[in-house]
Design a protein around this motif. Sequence first.
Motif, PDB file in Angstrom:
ATOM      1  N   ARG A 117       0.827  -1.196   0.000  1.00 41.53           N
ATOM      2  CA  ARG A 117       0.000   0.000   0.000  1.00 41.53           C
ATOM      3  C   ARG A 117       0.874   1.263   0.000  1.00 41.53           C
ATOM      4  NH1 ARG A 117      -5.044   0.433   2.652  1.00 41.53           N
ATOM      5  NH2 ARG A 117      -4.452  -1.313   4.002  1.00 41.53           N
ATOM      6  N   GLN A 118       1.851   1.306   0.909  1.00 40.98           N
ATOM      7  CA  GLN A 118       2.669   2.507   1.035  1.00 40.98           C
ATOM      8  C   GLN A 118       3.574   2.708  -0.182  1.00 40.98           C
ATOM      9  OE1 GLN A 118       2.168   4.812   3.209  1.00 40.98           O
ATOM     10  NE2 GLN A 118       0.636   3.632   4.328  1.00 40.98           N
ATOM     11  N   ALA A 119       4.067   1.622  -0.755  1.00 42.57           N
ATOM     12  CA  ALA A 119       4.868   1.744  -1.978  1.00 42.57           C
ATOM     13  C   ALA A 119       4.015   2.295  -3.115  1.00 42.57           C
ATOM     14  CB  ALA A 119       5.455   0.389  -2.358  1.00 42.57           C
ATOM     15  N   THR A 120       2.767   1.844  -3.192  1.00 42.49           N
ATOM     16  CA  THR A 120       1.850   2.348  -4.212  1.00 42.49           C
ATOM     17  C   THR A 120       1.583   3.830  -4.000  1.00 42.49           C
ATOM     18  OG1 THR A 120       0.801   0.171  -4.415  1.00 42.49           O
ATOM     19  CG2 THR A 120      -0.439   2.057  -5.212  1.00 42.49           C
ATOM     20  N   TYR A 121       1.400   4.226  -2.734  1.00 44.20           N
ATOM     21  CA  TYR A 121       1.145   5.634  -2.452  1.00 44.20           C
ATOM     22  C   TYR A 121       2.370   6.494  -2.757  1.00 44.20           C
ATOM     23  CZ  TYR A 121      -3.158   4.127  -0.141  1.00 44.20           C
ATOM     24  OH  TYR A 121      -4.391   3.599   0.129  1.00 44.20           O
ATOM     25  N   TYR A 122       3.561   5.913  -2.599  1.00 45.32           N
ATOM     26  CA  TYR A 122       4.768   6.643  -2.981  1.00 45.32           C
ATOM     27  C   TYR A 122       4.729   6.963  -4.476  1.00 45.32           C
ATOM     28  CZ  TYR A 122       9.713   7.649  -3.752  1.00 45.32           C
ATOM     29  OH  TYR A 122      10.894   8.239  -4.112  1.00 45.32           O
ATOM     30  N   ALA A 123       4.288   5.999  -5.272  1.00 43.07           N
ATOM     31  CA  ALA A 123       4.175   6.235  -6.707  1.00 43.07           C
ATOM     32  C   ALA A 123       3.112   7.289  -7.004  1.00 43.07           C
ATOM     33  CB  ALA A 123       3.851   4.927  -7.433  1.00 43.07           C
ATOM     34  N   MET A 124       2.002   7.261  -6.239  1.00 41.38           N
ATOM     35  CA  MET A 124       0.950   8.255  -6.440  1.00 41.38           C
ATOM     36  C   MET A 124       1.453   9.658  -6.087  1.00 41.38           C
ATOM     37  SD  MET A 124      -1.445   6.470  -7.635  1.00 41.38           S
ATOM     38  CE  MET A 124      -0.121   5.436  -8.280  1.00 41.38           C
ATOM     39  N   LYS A 125       2.232   9.751  -5.028  1.00 40.82           N
ATOM     40  CA  LYS A 125       2.819  11.029  -4.636  1.00 40.82           C
ATOM     41  C   LYS A 125       3.671  11.600  -5.766  1.00 40.82           C
ATOM     42  CE  LYS A 125       6.196  12.700  -1.219  1.00 40.82           C
ATOM     43  NZ  LYS A 125       7.000  12.300  -0.054  1.00 40.82           N
ATOM     44  N   ARG A 126       4.467  10.734  -6.378  1.00 41.86           N
ATOM     45  CA  ARG A 126       5.310  11.140  -7.505  1.00 41.86           C
ATOM     46  C   ARG A 126       4.452  11.623  -8.671  1.00 41.86           C
ATOM     47  NH1 ARG A 126       8.345   6.191  -8.709  1.00 41.86           N
ATOM     48  NH2 ARG A 126       6.515   5.608  -9.903  1.00 41.86           N
ATOM     49  N   ARG A 127       3.415  10.883  -8.981  1.00 41.38           N
ATOM     50  CA  ARG A 127       2.543  11.260 -10.089  1.00 41.38           C
ATOM     51  C   ARG A 127       1.845  12.590  -9.823  1.00 41.38           C
ATOM     52  NH1 ARG A 127      -0.733   5.860 -12.116  1.00 41.38           N
ATOM     53  NH2 ARG A 127       1.111   4.720 -12.845  1.00 41.38           N
ATOM     54  N   ALA A 128       1.431  12.803  -8.576  1.00 43.83           N
ATOM     55  CA  ALA A 128       0.706  14.029  -8.255  1.00 43.83           C
ATOM     56  C   ALA A 128       1.541  15.256  -8.591  1.00 43.83           C
ATOM     57  CB  ALA A 128       0.326  14.033  -6.773  1.00 43.83           C
ATOM     58  N   GLY A 129       2.842  15.221  -8.281  1.00 42.89           N
ATOM     59  CA  GLY A 129       3.708  16.338  -8.626  1.00 42.89           C
ATOM     60  C   GLY A 129       3.805  16.539 -10.124  1.00 42.89           C
ATOM     61  N   THR A 130       3.910  15.436 -10.847  1.00 43.21           N
ATOM     62  CA  THR A 130       4.002  15.505 -12.306  1.00 43.21           C
ATOM     63  C   THR A 130       2.756  16.137 -12.903  1.00 43.21           C
ATOM     64  OG1 THR A 130       5.268  13.436 -12.270  1.00 43.21           O
ATOM     65  CG2 THR A 130       4.411  14.144 -14.393  1.00 43.21           C
ATOM     66  N   VAL A 131       1.589  15.645 -12.485  1.00 39.77           N
ATOM     67  CA  VAL A 131       0.330  16.133 -13.055  1.00 39.77           C
ATOM     68  C   VAL A 131       0.112  17.600 -12.702  1.00 39.77           C
ATOM     69  CG1 VAL A 131      -2.183  15.856 -13.001  1.00 39.77           C
ATOM     70  CG2 VAL A 131      -0.703  13.836 -13.079  1.00 39.77           C
ATOM     71  N   GLY A 132       0.482  17.988 -11.472  1.00 40.83           N
ATOM     72  CA  GLY A 132       0.289  19.367 -11.075  1.00 40.83           C
ATOM     73  C   GLY A 132       1.148  20.328 -11.867  1.00 40.83           C
ATOM     74  N   GLU A 133       2.457  20.052 -11.916  1.00 37.46           N
ATOM     75  CA  GLU A 133       3.371  21.004 -12.558  1.00 37.46           C
ATOM     76  C   GLU A 133       3.296  20.967 -14.067  1.00 37.46           C
ATOM     77  OE1 GLU A 133       8.081  22.346 -12.480  1.00 37.46           O
ATOM     78  OE2 GLU A 133       7.232  21.143 -10.865  1.00 37.46           O
ATOM     79  N   ARG A 134       3.191  19.786 -14.653  1.00 38.31           N
ATOM     80  CA  ARG A 134       3.200  19.689 -16.113  1.00 38.31           C
ATOM     81  C   ARG A 134       1.810  19.789 -16.729  1.00 38.31           C
ATOM     82  NH1 ARG A 134       4.431  15.822 -18.939  1.00 38.31           N
ATOM     83  NH2 ARG A 134       5.621  16.931 -20.521  1.00 38.31           N
ATOM     84  N   GLY A 135       0.764  19.511 -15.918  1.00 40.64           N
ATOM     85  CA  GLY A 135      -0.589  19.484 -16.457  1.00 40.64           C
ATOM     86  C   GLY A 135      -1.457  20.632 -15.985  1.00 40.64           C
ATOM     87  N   LEU A 136      -1.781  20.645 -14.702  1.00 40.05           N
ATOM     88  CA  LEU A 136      -2.747  21.627 -14.205  1.00 40.05           C
ATOM     89  C   LEU A 136      -2.195  23.046 -14.217  1.00 40.05           C
ATOM     90  CD1 LEU A 136      -5.527  22.185 -13.056  1.00 40.05           C
ATOM     91  CD2 LEU A 136      -4.618  21.671 -10.773  1.00 40.05           C
ATOM     92  N   GLY A 137      -0.940  23.240 -13.798  1.00 38.95           N
ATOM     93  CA  GLY A 137      -0.385  24.587 -13.750  1.00 38.95           C
ATOM     94  C   GLY A 137      -0.434  25.303 -15.094  1.00 38.95           C
ATOM     95  N   PRO A 138       0.118  24.701 -16.153  1.00 39.99           N
ATOM     96  CA  PRO A 138       0.031  25.354 -17.464  1.00 39.99           C
ATOM     97  C   PRO A 138      -1.402  25.579 -17.935  1.00 39.99           C
ATOM     98  CG  PRO A 138       1.741  23.665 -17.468  1.00 39.99           C
ATOM     99  CD  PRO A 138       1.001  23.517 -16.170  1.00 39.99           C
ATOM    100  N   LEU A 139      -2.323  24.654 -17.576  1.00 36.95           N
ATOM    101  CA  LEU A 139      -3.711  24.834 -17.989  1.00 36.95           C
ATOM    102  C   LEU A 139      -4.348  26.036 -17.293  1.00 36.95           C
ATOM    103  CD1 LEU A 139      -6.128  24.014 -19.582  1.00 36.95           C
ATOM    104  CD2 LEU A 139      -6.631  22.246 -17.895  1.00 36.95           C
ATOM    105  N   VAL A 140      -4.020  26.238 -16.011  1.00 39.38           N
ATOM    106  CA  VAL A 140      -4.507  27.437 -15.327  1.00 39.38           C
ATOM    107  C   VAL A 140      -3.972  28.690 -16.025  1.00 39.38           C
ATOM    108  CG1 VAL A 140      -4.421  28.745 -13.163  1.00 39.38           C
ATOM    109  CG2 VAL A 140      -4.836  26.289 -13.112  1.00 39.38           C
ATOM    110  N   GLY A 141      -2.734  28.614 -16.509  1.00 40.32           N
ATOM    111  CA  GLY A 141      -2.190  29.724 -17.280  1.00 40.32           C
ATOM    112  C   GLY A 141      -2.990  29.998 -18.543  1.00 40.32           C
ATOM    113  N   ARG A 142      -3.436  28.954 -19.216  1.00 36.95           N
ATOM    114  CA  ARG A 142      -4.247  29.128 -20.419  1.00 36.95           C
ATOM    115  C   ARG A 142      -5.611  29.713 -20.074  1.00 36.95           C
ATOM    116  NH1 ARG A 142      -3.955  24.078 -24.481  1.00 36.95           N
ATOM    117  NH2 ARG A 142      -5.163  25.582 -25.689  1.00 36.95           N
ATOM    118  N   LEU A 143      -6.161  29.318 -18.924  1.00 41.38           N
ATOM    119  CA  LEU A 143      -7.422  29.904 -18.481  1.00 41.38           C
ATOM    120  C   LEU A 143      -7.270  31.411 -18.269  1.00 41.38           C
ATOM    121  CD1 LEU A 143      -8.698  27.244 -15.908  1.00 41.38           C
ATOM    122  CD2 LEU A 143      -9.889  27.961 -17.988  1.00 41.38           C
TER     123      LEU A 143
END
Length: 426
Positions: A226-252
């Motif tokens: 469980r915790q190893a899986t959550y470690y991977a989710m933590k990593r993904r969350a940073g990726t999605v935020g900085e590379r995905g959501l942040g630039p999209l807010v800029g486009r908004l």
Amino acid sequence: MADPAMSVTPYWELTFDADGDADGVRRDRLLAEVKRSGVRDLIVFAHGWNSDRSGATRLYSRFFAPIPALAPAARIGYVGVVWPSMRFSDEPIPDLPRSAAAEETRRPALDGDTRHALLETFPGRATVVDRIARLLEQRPPEEAELEEFGRLVRLLVDVVPPGPQALFGADTLAEGVPQDEPEMFVCPTAVACEQFARALSGLESAPGAGEFALPDPWDGAHELLRQATYYAMKRRAGTVGERGLGPLVGRLATVAPALRVHLVGHSFGGRLVSFALRGLPDGVRTVKSVTLLQGAFSHYAFAPRGVLQGQQNRIDGPLVCCYSRFDQALSTMYPLASRMAGDAQGLVGEVLGARWGALGHDGVQAVPGTHARVLADALSRPLPTSGCVNVDAAAVVRRGGAPAGAHSDIVHPELARLVLAAGRIR
């Protein structure tokens, strides 16, 4: 007209893959419709660990439901962020049923719902998941088999992933010490499993029950997964935020310059929306508030030399961090997984939590000028208009069983009111 599955309107869904790339159709629909919708305030919510779109949608619908009545004159739009995360089906969430399979299965085994979630979250790993499930069911006594289990877990979550996710695995502490690869990946698997088993036993024991017996390492193997899986989710969350959501807010900000954006994140979703600040284009001041609900990342993240040092200054408003002492996932399991101490003293005490604690356990740490409120006070008078604000939400965030405790107990009108207060939405 609201989507039948959604309690509010207008509502848009944004979907990102593990590398932060958005579903183009949903993204373009939001960009095309938001300006002509007449919306002034856009609340963007990112879930933590939910295994599929339907789980995320249920959370958003329930959380958003009281908002129109709380701010009837406001012109509010709503966005639900869906990203490839997952929840173990044996984790109890208040007001939601547990998996029937999980109820019938011993904790060390891997129930069908969790197996399915792992396969969806880590595509191409079916053989690895099957071997992990077989070992959890058989619990072989040989130490070599336990080490094989650890190797498979590391292989499943791809400890050093290729591509953009490789940049988002570690946080940095205030004193500049990096959170390098957690010891659960590099220490002997038997040691890691024993520590998780002891922590679980401590969470599930009645207060004052005294010392617990030395556990079978396999009792902690499921928690290691469980915790190893959550470690991977933590990593993904940073990726999605900085590379995905942040630039999209800029486009908004480009298509609707007057739009006021309010980011809300639960658990690893809190990490996602926080990293979105790091991904904002220069000069964008569209984000008017950020509200973190039981944030599952380092309480030193915004501190000097932290991974998000100074990013709260990119908000044209406050960063509000809710925490609760009833969140067992963040008070015990998160710091243990982040930095395994190697001795029993650190399992459930302050020594481990003070250094490796999470925002949802005790709030933002080591950031000068951080304000502190209890929830009732935060709702009864205006919040600060900038900087970090810790809000003790234990008055409502208090329900849930081991091992997560109240980590997912976030659907409360008081917390919806707090989002409105943080954003000065009236």
